[in-house]
Design an enzyme around this catalytic site. Structure first.
Site, PDB file in Angstrom:
ATOM      1  N   ASP A  64       0.875  -1.180   0.000  1.00 47.77           N
ATOM      2  CA  ASP A  64       0.000   0.000   0.000  1.00 47.77           C
ATOM      3  C   ASP A  64       0.913   1.232   0.000  1.00 47.77           C
ATOM      4  O   ASP A  64       1.597   1.512   0.998  1.00 47.77           O
ATOM      5  CB  ASP A  64      -0.875  -0.053   1.260  1.00 47.77           C
ATOM      6  CG  ASP A  64      -1.905   1.071   1.314  1.00 47.77           C
ATOM      7  OD1 ASP A  64      -1.682   2.113   0.669  1.00 47.77           O
ATOM      8  OD2 ASP A  64      -2.912   0.900   2.025  1.00 47.77           O
ATOM      9  N   HIS A  65       0.901   1.948  -1.117  1.00 46.97           N
ATOM     10  CA  HIS A  65       1.855   3.056  -1.271  1.00 46.97           C
ATOM     11  C   HIS A  65       1.519   4.246  -0.370  1.00 46.97           C
ATOM     12  O   HIS A  65       2.315   5.163  -0.217  1.00 46.97           O
ATOM     13  CB  HIS A  65       1.914   3.472  -2.751  1.00 46.97           C
ATOM     14  CG  HIS A  65       3.222   4.101  -3.155  1.00 46.97           C
ATOM     15  ND1 HIS A  65       4.187   4.507  -2.254  1.00 46.97           N
ATOM     16  CD2 HIS A  65       3.727   4.384  -4.383  1.00 46.97           C
ATOM     17  CE1 HIS A  65       5.206   5.025  -2.902  1.00 46.97           C
ATOM     18  NE2 HIS A  65       4.954   4.961  -4.191  1.00 46.97           N
TER      19      HIS A  65
END
Ligand code: CAO
Length: 225
Positions: free
Chosen positions: A200-201
């Site tokens: 999850d950036h």
């Protein structure tokens, strides 16, 4: 017209939510598991006496725990506001299992506190029950990080979907014999395991992703670690 199974409907909703709400990046890496395979094979008889079959997966699970200890942001979830990271002090790993009715991800608890035989027995038992549709809902909950291993089937790489609210998932593809460059200028045959970490950036930066897979690759490559 063929209706989707109940499991596919449930997992589909969850996968779709993760796919549209989590900005995914997948970091690829690889690990030289020539030494690990030698070690695993040397334990085959002992494993049989312990009533289990050792696959690379349990070693990967132990290496993932080391990497989670070194990089705690990966052993975390985003809270519902999306503004706070909940860091976990335990190491519960989801393991994706292919079942006749669809994908299930039962959770193996306290992986840091278990040995490779105990883990092998537990993964085999939980995968068997997943395939028979006999898992209790609580066995699918509480994971910190997930592993999807398709190595027993095939494929060179794939990009797994984060099992949110977890923030990262490791995909493992099939190991392949390849020429490995040696410092003396020659090549030797090595068994190379492809790794794909989706994260999850919003939580993990690219540099952290690359550091995590590099650490993981080094840990898997050197079984003494
Ligand atoms: N490279 C090469 N060989 C591998 C390997 C890899 N990365 N991983 C496993 N293998 C080998 C094993 O050593 C075993 O070989 P032998 O039979 O010769 O001993 C064989 O492949 C089969 O392994 P396995 O799949 O039965 O066991 P596992 O511990 O690797 O995996 C489980 C267990 C439950 C994870 C697996 O059976 C499974 O269901 N995988 C599918 C996961 C999945 O569907 N992911 C997708 C999710 S997204 O849709």
């Amino acid at each position: 017209t063929q209706p989707l199974s109940k499991i596919k409907k449930l997992s589909g909703t969850h996968l779709h939510r993760s796919w549209v709400s989590v900005p995914h990046v997948t970091q690829f890496d690889e690990a030289d598991i020539t030494g690990l395979e030698k070690f695993r094979k040397s334990l085959a008889n002992e494993a049989e006496k312990n009533g289990v079959k050792l696959t690379p997966l349990v070693f990967i699970m132990k290496a993932v725990v080391s990497a989670l200890k070194a990089y705690p942001a990966f052993n975390a979830s985003l809270d519902s506001s999306g503004e706070n990271l909940i860091l976990k002090k335990y190491f519960h790993l989801g393991v994706a299992v292919d079942t006749p009715n669809g994908l299930m991800v039962p959770v193996v608890r306290d992986v840091d506190q278990k040995g490779i035989y105990e883990l092998s027995a537990e993964v085999a038992e939980i995968a068997q029950r997943a395939r028979e549709g006999k898992l209790a809902p609580k066995e699918l909950q509480g994971g910190c990080f997930s592993i999807s291993s398709l190595g027993g089937i095939g494929g060179t790489q794939f990009t797994p979907i984060v099992n949110s609210p977890e923030v990262a998932i490791l995909g493992v593809a099939r190991a392949k014999m390849q020429p490995v460059y040696q410092s003396n200028g020659s090549f030797e045959a090595g068994l190379i395991l492809p790794l794909a970490l989706s994260y999850d950036h919003r939580v993990i930066d690219g540099a952290q992703g690359a550091r995590f897979t590099h650490f993981l690759s080094q840990s898997i490559a050197d079984i003494r670690r």
